[in-house]
Motif scaffolding. Sequence first.
Motif, PDB file in Angstrom:
ATOM      1  N   THR A 145     -74.764  -6.263  40.160  1.00 13.69           N
ATOM      2  CA  THR A 145     -75.543  -5.190  39.552  1.00 13.69           C
ATOM      3  C   THR A 145     -74.573  -4.087  39.168  1.00 13.69           C
ATOM      4  N   ARG A 146     -74.566  -3.711  37.912  1.00 12.19           N
ATOM      5  CA  ARG A 146     -73.654  -2.672  37.426  1.00 12.19           C
ATOM      6  C   ARG A 146     -74.334  -1.313  37.543  1.00 12.19           C
ATOM      7  N   ASP A 147     -73.728  -0.446  38.302  1.00 10.91           N
ATOM      8  CA  ASP A 147     -74.277   0.892  38.540  1.00 10.91           C
ATOM      9  C   ASP A 147     -73.228   1.929  38.131  1.00 10.91           C
ATOM     10  N   ALA A 148     -73.323   2.387  36.903  1.00 11.93           N
ATOM     11  CA  ALA A 148     -72.320   3.292  36.343  1.00 11.93           C
ATOM     12  C   ALA A 148     -72.579   4.736  36.760  1.00 11.93           C
ATOM     13  N   VAL A 149     -71.499   5.414  37.098  1.00 12.13           N
ATOM     14  CA  VAL A 149     -71.551   6.835  37.416  1.00 12.13           C
ATOM     15  C   VAL A 149     -71.185   7.577  36.139  1.00 12.13           C
ATOM     16  N   LYS A 150     -72.058   8.469  35.704  1.00 10.74           N
ATOM     17  CA  LYS A 150     -71.805   9.232  34.475  1.00 10.74           C
ATOM     18  C   LYS A 150     -70.549  10.069  34.633  1.00 10.74           C
ATOM     19  N   SER A 151     -69.764  10.097  33.563  1.00 13.06           N
ATOM     20  CA  SER A 151     -68.518  10.854  33.587  1.00 13.06           C
ATOM     21  C   SER A 151     -68.457  11.778  32.370  1.00 13.06           C
ATOM     22  N   GLN A 152     -67.457  12.582  32.381  1.00 10.69           N
ATOM     23  CA  GLN A 152     -67.143  13.431  31.236  1.00 10.69           C
ATOM     24  C   GLN A 152     -65.775  12.992  30.713  1.00 10.69           C
ATOM     25  N   ALA A 153     -65.647  11.712  30.411  1.00 14.12           N
ATOM     26  CA  ALA A 153     -64.362  11.155  30.002  1.00 14.12           C
ATOM     27  C   ALA A 153     -63.883  11.769  28.695  1.00 14.12           C
ATOM     28  N   SER A 154     -62.610  12.074  28.670  1.00 16.56           N
ATOM     29  CA  SER A 154     -62.004  12.613  27.454  1.00 16.56           C
ATOM     30  C   SER A 154     -61.826  11.499  26.430  1.00 16.56           C
ATOM     31  N   LEU A 155     -61.573  11.882  25.197  1.00 18.04           N
ATOM     32  CA  LEU A 155     -61.315  10.909  24.149  1.00 18.04           C
ATOM     33  C   LEU A 155     -60.085  10.071  24.496  1.00 18.04           C
ATOM     34  N   ASP A 156     -59.073  10.706  25.087  1.00 16.48           N
ATOM     35  CA  ASP A 156     -57.876   9.971  25.508  1.00 16.48           C
ATOM     36  C   ASP A 156     -58.211   8.899  26.537  1.00 16.48           C
ATOM     37  N   THR A 157     -59.040   9.265  27.505  1.00 14.94           N
ATOM     38  CA  THR A 157     -59.433   8.311  28.548  1.00 14.94           C
ATOM     39  C   THR A 157     -60.209   7.149  27.943  1.00 14.94           C
ATOM     40  N   LEU A 158     -61.153   7.446  27.067  1.00 13.33           N
ATOM     41  CA  LEU A 158     -61.936   6.395  26.416  1.00 13.33           C
ATOM     42  C   LEU A 158     -61.043   5.489  25.573  1.00 13.33           C
ATOM     43  N   PHE A 159     -60.106   6.079  24.851  1.00 17.10           N
ATOM     44  CA  PHE A 159     -59.193   5.324  23.999  1.00 17.10           C
ATOM     45  C   PHE A 159     -58.347   4.367  24.841  1.00 17.10           C
ATOM     46  N   LEU A 160     -57.787   4.865  25.923  1.00 18.12           N
ATOM     47  CA  LEU A 160     -56.969   4.039  26.800  1.00 18.12           C
ATOM     48  C   LEU A 160     -57.801   2.934  27.448  1.00 18.12           C
ATOM     49  N   GLU A 161     -58.979   3.293  27.960  1.00 16.25           N
ATOM     50  CA  GLU A 161     -59.824   2.307  28.642  1.00 16.25           C
ATOM     51  C   GLU A 161     -60.320   1.234  27.675  1.00 16.25           C
ATOM     52  N   TYR A 162     -60.600   1.609  26.436  1.00 20.04           N
ATOM     53  CA  TYR A 162     -61.021   0.641  25.420  1.00 20.04           C
ATOM     54  C   TYR A 162     -59.937  -0.417  25.230  1.00 20.04           C
ATOM     55  N   HIS A 163     -58.702   0.012  25.156  1.00 23.37           N
ATOM     56  CA  HIS A 163     -57.608  -0.933  24.951  1.00 23.37           C
ATOM     57  C   HIS A 163     -57.351  -1.794  26.189  1.00 23.37           C
ATOM     58  N   LYS A 164     -57.528  -1.235  27.361  1.00 26.53           N
ATOM     59  CA  LYS A 164     -57.407  -2.029  28.586  1.00 26.53           C
ATOM     60  C   LYS A 164     -58.521  -3.083  28.634  1.00 26.53           C
ATOM     61  N   PHE A 165     -59.721  -2.680  28.245  1.00 27.44           N
ATOM     62  CA  PHE A 165     -60.853  -3.602  28.206  1.00 27.44           C
ATOM     63  C   PHE A 165     -60.572  -4.751  27.233  1.00 27.44           C
ATOM     64  N   ILE A 166     -60.073  -4.430  26.047  1.00 30.02           N
ATOM     65  CA  ILE A 166     -59.747  -5.465  25.054  1.00 30.02           C
ATOM     66  C   ILE A 166     -58.694  -6.410  25.617  1.00 30.02           C
ATOM     67  N   ALA A 167     -57.668  -5.869  26.248  1.00 30.20           N
ATOM     68  CA  ALA A 167     -56.595  -6.705  26.802  1.00 30.20           C
ATOM     69  C   ALA A 167     -57.140  -7.669  27.847  1.00 30.20           C
TER      70      ALA A 167
END
Length: 175
Positions: A145-167
Amino acid sequence: MIRRLVAIPLIVWALGFVWFSIALPQPAARAQTDAIVVPTGSGGRIERGLEILQTGAAEQMLVTGVDTTVQPAEFQAEFDVPSRIMDCCVTLGFSALDTRGNARETAQWLEDRDYNSLRLVTADYHMRRAALELQDQLPDDTSVTRDAVKSQASLDTLFLEYHKFIAVWVLQVLG
């Protein structure tokens, strides 16, 4: 012709990033699971896991990726965990250094306890990658069960995490 060959992947990449950033995973509804797993990281994760644990929605909680210098008593004091909960139901995992390590540590911990369902509690921007890494380590019959905690992620954080997810996704598809 070459422009189109270059443009198509760029458009797919850009649309993927928009989807990744706008459609972040959400908190889960109350559901009973055997365990709660919380990878260390951004704020709110451990508090959310403890809140769920104290409602009785799971038997135990693993906090994976804890720094080796952290003592259980320090953890208990910092997060105001009642002794009865800390003693019976909270495991601090010290072996993971990254998200892949969190998945390995989680899989071993679940296997040792013969659990087959868990609630993954992590930041919304981290959820997709953490769930992919877990999926790669857990038996097919394990329910997550995926239970996400809301964040205030910066654009940099989202950009980096997107690329890690793709990898991670590409490695799993190819692997």
